[in-house]
Design an enzyme around this catalytic site. Structure first.
Site, mmCIF file in Angstrom:
data_model
loop_
_atom_site.group_PDB
_atom_site.id
_atom_site.type_symbol
_atom_site.label_atom_id
_atom_site.label_comp_id
_atom_site.label_asym_id
_atom_site.label_seq_id
_atom_site.Cartn_x
_atom_site.Cartn_y
_atom_site.Cartn_z
ATOM 1 N N CYS A 81 0.849 -1.197 0.000
ATOM 2 C CA CYS A 81 0.000 0.000 0.000
ATOM 3 C C CYS A 81 0.891 1.256 0.000
ATOM 4 O O CYS A 81 1.647 1.465 -0.935
ATOM 5 C CB CYS A 81 -0.978 -0.031 1.166
ATOM 6 S SG CYS A 81 -2.362 1.124 0.968
ATOM 7 N N HIS A 187 -3.638 -4.925 -0.109
ATOM 8 C CA HIS A 187 -3.214 -5.516 1.162
ATOM 9 C C HIS A 187 -3.291 -7.035 1.060
ATOM 10 O O HIS A 187 -4.368 -7.616 1.205
ATOM 11 C CB HIS A 187 -4.111 -5.033 2.300
ATOM 12 C CG HIS A 187 -3.925 -3.594 2.654
ATOM 13 N ND1 HIS A 187 -3.018 -3.177 3.609
ATOM 14 C CD2 HIS A 187 -4.523 -2.474 2.172
ATOM 15 C CE1 HIS A 187 -3.061 -1.861 3.710
ATOM 16 N NE2 HIS A 187 -3.968 -1.408 2.848
ATOM 17 N N GLU A 189 -2.346 -9.232 3.164
ATOM 18 C CA GLU A 189 -2.720 -9.809 4.461
ATOM 19 C C GLU A 189 -4.224 -9.755 4.707
ATOM 20 O O GLU A 189 -4.729 -10.429 5.609
ATOM 21 C CB GLU A 189 -1.960 -9.098 5.589
ATOM 22 C CG GLU A 189 -2.466 -7.726 5.971
ATOM 23 C CD GLU A 189 -2.009 -6.599 5.048
ATOM 24 O OE1 GLU A 189 -2.265 -5.423 5.386
ATOM 25 O OE2 GLU A 189 -1.416 -6.883 3.984
#
Length: 206
Positions: A81, A187, A189
C-alpha cells in the site's frame, strides 16, 4: 530466515505479522533501523500521507539502512500500500515530497483522474488484478483474482516496472517490481487465500 516487518508507527502491523505466522514463518516487527542489519527479507507496510511518513523515515534514518540493504546487499523488500508508494520517486500528497526513489515513478492523486461521482474514492474494497507480465509473486494465483485495496493515490504511469494493473475507471499499477524490489498497492494480508499465496511466494521464491 530473518523476516523483518518495518514498523513506522503509522500502520496496523499486527495483521501482516499474524498472516506470516499463519503461513508457518517467524517474523520480527522492528521499530528502529538498526534491527534491519541482519534481515533476509523486508516487509514494508504503510498507511497515511506520503509526505508525513517520508519525514519519519528521513528523521530516523530508515532511508540510509534501507538503501544499504536493498541496493547494496540486494535483500528483497515487499512494499505494501503506502509502503509501495514510498519506494517511488515522489508524490504530491499534501505537499510534493521525494520518496526512496527505488522506482523512477511519480505517485498521483486518483481524484484528479477519476470521476468521483461515478467511482467511489478513496478506492476501498475488493478489485481484480490483471497480470501484464509474469510475476513470481503470482505463482499459483489466477489472472483476474480479487485483492483488497484501500488508497487515494496510485501509480498511473504504466511503464516497464509494472507487473499488474487494476481498473477503477482508469488503470493504475497494482504490482511493481525490479530485481529484488517488489510493491503491491493492495493488502495481501487482508486478501484471503490469494494474499497468503502471494506472501508465501515472496518469502520462499524471491
Amino acid at each position: 530466515m530473518k523476516i523483518k516487518i518495518v514498523d513506522l508507527g503509522v500502520s496496523n502491523i499486527n495483521s501482516i505479522h499474524k498472516c506470516i505466522s499463519f503461513l508457518g514463518f517467524d517474523s520480527e516487527v522492528v521499530q528502529t533501523p538498526s534491527k534491519l542489519i541482519d534481515a533476509d527479507k523486508i516487509i514494508f507496510p504503510g498507511v497515511g500521507a506520503f509526505s508525513n511518513v517520508m519525514k519519519i523515515i528521513e528523521k530516523n534514518k530508515w532511508n540510509e539502512v534501507l538503501k544499504q540493504k536493498i541496493l547494496i546487499e540486494k535483500v528483497s523488500i515487499l512494499g505494501i500500500c503506502l509502503g509501495m508508494q514510498l519506494l517511488c520517486k515522489e508524490s504530491n500528497e499534501h505537499e510534493k515530497k521525494s520518496g526512496l526513489n527505488f522506482f523512477d515513478i511519480e505517485v498521483k492523486r486518483l481524484s484528479d483522474h477519476i470521476d468521483s461521482d461515478k467511482f467511489k474514492l478513496p478506492h476501498i474494497g475488493w478489485n481484480s488484478v490483471e497480470i501484464k507480465k509474469k510475476s513470481i509473486l503470482f505463482d499459483g494465483v489466477k489472472n483476474g483474482s480479487d485483492f483488497y485495496f484501500d488508497h487515494s493515490y496510485g501509480i498511473l504511469d504504466l511503464g516497464k516496472n509494472i507487473d499488474c494493473v487494476t481498473n477503477h475507471q482508469i488503470d493504475f499499477a497494482s504490482v511493481i517490481s525490479y530485481n529484488n524490489i517488489f510493491g503491491v498497492q493492495f493488502h495481501p494480508e487482508k486478501s484471503l487465500d490469494d494474499g497468503k499465496i502471494l506472501l508465501k511466494n515472496f518469502i520462499t521464491k524471491v
